[in-house]
Motif scaffolding. Structure first.
Motif, mmCIF file in Angstrom:
data_model
loop_
_atom_site.group_PDB
_atom_site.id
_atom_site.type_symbol
_atom_site.label_atom_id
_atom_site.label_comp_id
_atom_site.label_asym_id
_atom_site.label_seq_id
_atom_site.Cartn_x
_atom_site.Cartn_y
_atom_site.Cartn_z
ATOM 1 N N GLU A 1 0.865 -1.184 0.000
ATOM 2 C CA GLU A 1 0.000 0.000 0.000
ATOM 3 C C GLU A 1 0.896 1.227 0.000
ATOM 4 O OE1 GLU A 1 -3.363 2.071 2.863
ATOM 5 O OE2 GLU A 1 -2.812 -0.007 3.190
ATOM 6 N N ASP A 2 0.705 2.119 -0.987
ATOM 7 C CA ASP A 2 1.530 3.329 -1.023
ATOM 8 C C ASP A 2 1.013 4.330 0.011
ATOM 9 O OD1 ASP A 2 -0.674 4.535 -2.203
ATOM 10 O OD2 ASP A 2 0.299 4.933 -4.111
ATOM 11 N N ILE A 3 1.701 5.460 0.144
ATOM 12 C CA ILE A 3 1.339 6.407 1.207
ATOM 13 C C ILE A 3 -0.003 7.089 0.984
ATOM 14 C CG2 ILE A 3 3.682 6.826 2.001
ATOM 15 C CD1 ILE A 3 3.677 9.408 0.357
ATOM 16 N N SER A 4 -0.527 7.010 -0.232
ATOM 17 C CA SER A 4 -1.852 7.586 -0.483
ATOM 18 C C SER A 4 -2.970 6.599 -0.140
ATOM 19 C CB SER A 4 -1.980 8.038 -1.937
ATOM 20 O OG SER A 4 -1.978 6.915 -2.797
ATOM 21 N N GLY A 5 -2.595 5.357 0.211
ATOM 22 C CA GLY A 5 -3.582 4.351 0.571
ATOM 23 C C GLY A 5 -3.971 3.431 -0.570
ATOM 24 N N LYS A 6 -3.349 3.595 -1.721
ATOM 25 C CA LYS A 6 -3.662 2.782 -2.900
ATOM 26 C C LYS A 6 -2.888 1.461 -2.845
ATOM 27 C CE LYS A 6 -2.835 2.867 -7.850
ATOM 28 N NZ LYS A 6 -2.159 3.613 -8.905
ATOM 29 N N MET A 7 -3.593 0.346 -3.084
ATOM 30 C CA MET A 7 -2.932 -0.957 -3.136
ATOM 31 C C MET A 7 -2.238 -1.107 -4.490
ATOM 32 S SD MET A 7 -3.119 -2.517 -0.306
ATOM 33 C CE MET A 7 -2.450 -4.079 -0.812
ATOM 34 N N VAL A 8 -0.977 -1.522 -4.451
ATOM 35 C CA VAL A 8 -0.176 -1.671 -5.666
ATOM 36 C C VAL A 8 0.315 -3.113 -5.739
ATOM 37 C CG1 VAL A 8 1.885 -0.873 -6.887
ATOM 38 C CG2 VAL A 8 0.571 0.733 -5.492
ATOM 39 N N LYS A 9 0.220 -3.693 -6.919
ATOM 40 C CA LYS A 9 0.719 -5.042 -7.168
ATOM 41 C C LYS A 9 1.645 -4.975 -8.366
ATOM 42 C CE LYS A 9 -0.965 -9.766 -7.660
ATOM 43 N NZ LYS A 9 -2.159 -10.615 -7.715
ATOM 44 N N VAL A 10 2.913 -5.364 -8.174
ATOM 45 C CA VAL A 10 3.942 -5.217 -9.200
ATOM 46 C C VAL A 10 4.646 -6.555 -9.392
ATOM 47 C CG1 VAL A 10 6.043 -3.964 -9.822
ATOM 48 C CG2 VAL A 10 4.302 -2.826 -8.493
ATOM 49 N N ARG A 11 4.907 -6.906 -10.639
ATOM 50 C CA ARG A 11 5.676 -8.133 -10.903
ATOM 51 C C ARG A 11 7.069 -7.994 -10.301
ATOM 52 N NH1 ARG A 11 4.946 -8.412 -16.997
ATOM 53 N NH2 ARG A 11 7.153 -8.058 -16.796
ATOM 54 N N ALA A 12 7.563 -9.066 -9.718
ATOM 55 C CA ALA A 12 8.859 -9.037 -9.035
ATOM 56 C C ALA A 12 10.006 -8.693 -9.979
ATOM 57 C CB ALA A 12 9.122 -10.377 -8.361
ATOM 58 N N ASP A 13 9.924 -9.110 -11.237
ATOM 59 C CA ASP A 13 11.014 -8.813 -12.169
ATOM 60 C C ASP A 13 11.033 -7.350 -12.606
ATOM 61 O OD1 ASP A 13 8.721 -9.146 -13.685
ATOM 62 O OD2 ASP A 13 9.729 -10.162 -15.341
ATOM 63 N N GLU A 14 9.987 -6.590 -12.288
ATOM 64 C CA GLU A 14 9.959 -5.163 -12.580
ATOM 65 C C GLU A 14 10.571 -4.326 -11.453
ATOM 66 O OE1 GLU A 14 5.969 -3.988 -13.414
ATOM 67 O OE2 GLU A 14 5.801 -5.222 -15.198
ATOM 68 N N VAL A 15 10.786 -4.927 -10.280
ATOM 69 C CA VAL A 15 11.307 -4.198 -9.115
ATOM 70 C C VAL A 15 12.827 -4.175 -9.172
ATOM 71 C CG1 VAL A 15 11.447 -4.162 -6.600
ATOM 72 C CG2 VAL A 15 9.305 -4.810 -7.724
ATOM 73 N N ALA A 16 13.402 -2.960 -9.098
ATOM 74 C CA ALA A 16 14.852 -2.810 -9.090
ATOM 75 C C ALA A 16 15.380 -2.865 -7.663
ATOM 76 C CB ALA A 16 15.254 -1.504 -9.756
ATOM 77 N N THR A 17 14.794 -2.055 -6.760
ATOM 78 C CA THR A 17 15.246 -2.019 -5.358
ATOM 79 C C THR A 17 14.071 -1.818 -4.417
ATOM 80 O OG1 THR A 17 15.632 0.373 -5.394
ATOM 81 C CG2 THR A 17 17.520 -1.031 -5.927
ATOM 82 N N VAL A 18 14.268 -2.286 -3.206
ATOM 83 C CA VAL A 18 13.346 -2.049 -2.095
ATOM 84 C C VAL A 18 14.222 -1.683 -0.910
ATOM 85 C CG1 VAL A 18 11.620 -3.052 -0.567
ATOM 86 C CG2 VAL A 18 11.689 -3.757 -2.944
ATOM 87 N N LYS A 19 14.153 -0.409 -0.481
ATOM 88 C CA LYS A 19 15.009 -0.018 0.649
ATOM 89 C C LYS A 19 14.299 1.006 1.529
ATOM 90 C CE LYS A 19 17.687 3.207 -2.139
ATOM 91 N NZ LYS A 19 19.007 3.608 -2.558
ATOM 92 N N GLN A 20 14.723 1.052 2.785
ATOM 93 C CA GLN A 20 14.139 1.977 3.744
ATOM 94 C C GLN A 20 14.476 3.404 3.363
ATOM 95 O OE1 GLN A 20 15.324 0.954 7.672
ATOM 96 N NE2 GLN A 20 14.176 -0.949 7.681
ATOM 97 N N GLU A 21 13.479 4.286 3.573
ATOM 98 C CA GLU A 21 13.676 5.695 3.274
ATOM 99 C C GLU A 21 14.566 6.319 4.345
ATOM 100 O OE1 GLU A 21 10.728 8.973 1.538
ATOM 101 O OE2 GLU A 21 10.195 8.257 3.513
ATOM 102 N N ASP A 22 15.449 7.199 3.935
ATOM 103 C CA ASP A 22 16.345 7.865 4.897
ATOM 104 C C ASP A 22 15.661 8.959 5.651
ATOM 105 O OD1 ASP A 22 18.386 6.221 4.111
ATOM 106 O OD2 ASP A 22 19.024 7.565 2.526
#
Length: 74
Positions: A53-74
């Motif tokens: 769920e993004d910060i606007s509350g929208k549910m997002v579903k993305v194929r794993a091969d489309e994701v480059a990185t997943v990291k904590q925000e600074d």
């Protein structure tokens, strides 16, 4: 002590603990699109998708091969 005097500190303590549980995360796709989430997204599902769920509350579903990185925000 009366219950009303104990209620406010208890509510504040609970809010502080809950605020510490969420970790803002940035999901960057291969095409450069970035999504900011409230919490760390669920790991890749059996069908090969990340769901979050993004910060606007929208549910997002993305194929794993489309994701480059997943990291904590600074």
């Amino acid at each position: 002590m009366n219950i009303k005097q104990l209620a406010l500190p208890a509510v504040l303590a609970c809010c502080a603990m809950l605020a510490g549980c969420s970790t803002a995360t940035v999901v960057t796709l291969q095409n450069g699109t970035q999504y900011v989430t409230k919490d760390v997204p669920k790991t890749k599902s059996k069908d090969g998708f990340y769901e979050f769920e993004d910060i606007s509350g929208k549910m997002v579903k993305v194929r794993a091969d489309e994701v480059a990185t997943v990291k904590q925000e600074d």
